[in-house]
Design a protein around this motif. Structure first.
Motif, PDB file in Angstrom:
ATOM      1  N   ARG A 125      -1.781  -4.193  -1.897  1.00 51.75           N
ATOM      2  CA  ARG A 125      -0.388  -4.114  -2.277  1.00 51.75           C
ATOM      3  C   ARG A 125      -0.255  -3.209  -3.500  1.00 51.75           C
ATOM      4  O   ARG A 125      -1.073  -3.288  -4.423  1.00 51.75           O
ATOM      5  N   GLU A 126       0.770  -2.363  -3.500  1.00 52.71           N
ATOM      6  CA  GLU A 126       0.961  -1.437  -4.610  1.00 52.71           C
ATOM      7  C   GLU A 126       2.391  -1.506  -5.127  1.00 52.71           C
ATOM      8  O   GLU A 126       3.327  -1.814  -4.383  1.00 52.71           O
ATOM      9  N   LEU A 127       2.529  -1.189  -6.404  1.00 55.72           N
ATOM     10  CA  LEU A 127       3.838  -1.167  -7.042  1.00 55.72           C
ATOM     11  C   LEU A 127       4.522   0.161  -6.731  1.00 55.72           C
ATOM     12  O   LEU A 127       3.938   1.225  -6.944  1.00 55.72           O
ATOM     13  N   VAL A 128       5.755   0.084  -6.262  1.00 54.47           N
ATOM     14  CA  VAL A 128       6.488   1.277  -5.852  1.00 54.47           C
ATOM     15  C   VAL A 128       7.494   1.703  -6.916  1.00 54.47           C
ATOM     16  O   VAL A 128       7.604   2.884  -7.244  1.00 54.47           O
ATOM     17  N   ALA A 129       8.255   0.729  -7.447  1.00 62.66           N
ATOM     18  CA  ALA A 129       9.317   1.054  -8.399  1.00 62.66           C
ATOM     19  C   ALA A 129       9.637  -0.174  -9.231  1.00 62.66           C
ATOM     20  O   ALA A 129       9.498  -1.304  -8.759  1.00 62.66           O
ATOM     21  N   THR A 130      10.077   0.063 -10.463  1.00 61.15           N
ATOM     22  CA  THR A 130      10.487  -1.024 -11.351  1.00 61.15           C
ATOM     23  C   THR A 130      11.828  -0.707 -12.002  1.00 61.15           C
ATOM     24  O   THR A 130      12.197   0.469 -12.135  1.00 61.15           O
ATOM     25  N   THR A 168       5.158   3.694   5.725  1.00 56.07           N
ATOM     26  CA  THR A 168       5.099   2.510   6.579  1.00 56.07           C
ATOM     27  C   THR A 168       4.332   1.392   5.886  1.00 56.07           C
ATOM     28  O   THR A 168       3.193   1.579   5.456  1.00 56.07           O
ATOM     29  N   ALA A 169       4.976   0.236   5.751  1.00 59.15           N
ATOM     30  CA  ALA A 169       4.385  -0.892   5.035  1.00 59.15           C
ATOM     31  C   ALA A 169       5.343  -2.070   5.108  1.00 59.15           C
ATOM     32  O   ALA A 169       6.502  -1.920   5.526  1.00 59.15           O
ATOM     33  N   VAL A 170       4.858  -3.218   4.666  1.00 57.71           N
ATOM     34  CA  VAL A 170       5.735  -4.349   4.382  1.00 57.71           C
ATOM     35  C   VAL A 170       6.139  -4.233   2.917  1.00 57.71           C
ATOM     36  O   VAL A 170       5.288  -4.080   2.040  1.00 57.71           O
ATOM     37  N   TYR A 171       7.433  -4.294   2.664  1.00 56.59           N
ATOM     38  CA  TYR A 171       7.979  -4.136   1.318  1.00 56.59           C
ATOM     39  C   TYR A 171       8.404  -5.495   0.767  1.00 56.59           C
ATOM     40  O   TYR A 171       9.059  -6.278   1.462  1.00 56.59           O
ATOM     41  N   TYR A 231       7.348  -3.666  -4.280  1.00 58.56           N
ATOM     42  CA  TYR A 231       5.945  -3.473  -3.965  1.00 58.56           C
ATOM     43  C   TYR A 231       5.839  -3.237  -2.460  1.00 58.56           C
ATOM     44  O   TYR A 231       6.743  -3.609  -1.703  1.00 58.56           O
ATOM     45  N   ARG A 232       4.730  -2.652  -2.038  1.00 59.76           N
ATOM     46  CA  ARG A 232       4.523  -2.500  -0.599  1.00 59.76           C
ATOM     47  C   ARG A 232       3.043  -2.653  -0.272  1.00 59.76           C
ATOM     48  O   ARG A 232       2.181  -2.410  -1.109  1.00 59.76           O
ATOM     49  N   GLN A 233       2.799  -3.073   0.973  1.00 57.61           N
ATOM     50  CA  GLN A 233       1.429  -3.219   1.453  1.00 57.61           C
ATOM     51  C   GLN A 233       1.339  -2.631   2.843  1.00 57.61           C
ATOM     52  O   GLN A 233       1.983  -3.138   3.781  1.00 57.61           O
ATOM     53  N   ALA A 234       0.554  -1.583   2.967  1.00 56.26           N
ATOM     54  CA  ALA A 234       0.311  -0.948   4.253  1.00 56.26           C
ATOM     55  C   ALA A 234      -0.885  -1.619   4.915  1.00 56.26           C
ATOM     56  O   ALA A 234      -1.725  -2.213   4.231  1.00 56.26           O
TER      57      ALA A 234
END
Length: 115
Positions: A45-50, A90-93, A37-40
């Motif tokens: 916060r959004e889901l990026v990959a599973t 760019t975000a916290v992952y 997940y990442r949050q810019a």
């Protein structure tokens, strides 16, 4: 006690690459679906990959073809290989189970894409 410890972030130029790692402990890692997940700044916060226990992967449209999620069950680690990075990455992952378990959030790892 569950711990998820992310690492591997940093400052990278547009077009560059990074590999993130997430070391898990305190639960049966191998049977769980895991996600990155990442949050810019200023965004949710959004889901990026599973990735499932069997290795089936899914990606957000914004990263498809650029990011690759993988896992090593023996090491209880999930990875995110990020290529062709863009400033909007760019975000916290963070990593977490899918679905999210709120109390499992770790500190995350900062990824900054900038020239």
């Amino acid at each position: 006690q569950v711990q998820l410890v992310e690492s591997g972030g940093g400052l990278v130029q547009p077009g560059g690459s990074l590999r993130l790692s997430c070391a898990a402990s305190g639960f049966i890692f191998s049977i769980n679906v895991m996600g990155w997940y990442r949050q810019a700044p200023g965004k949710q916060r959004e889901l990026v990959a599973t990735i499932t226990s069997g290795g089936t992967t899914n990606y957000a449209d914004s990263v498809k073809g650029r990011f690759t999620i993988s896992r090593a069950n023996a090491n209880k680690t999930v990875y995110l290989r990020m290529n062709s990075l863009k400033p909007e990455d760019t975000a916290v992952y963070y990593c977490n189970k899918v679905p999210i378990v709120a109390r499992y959030w770790g500190q995350g790892t900062q990824v900054t894409v900038s020239s």
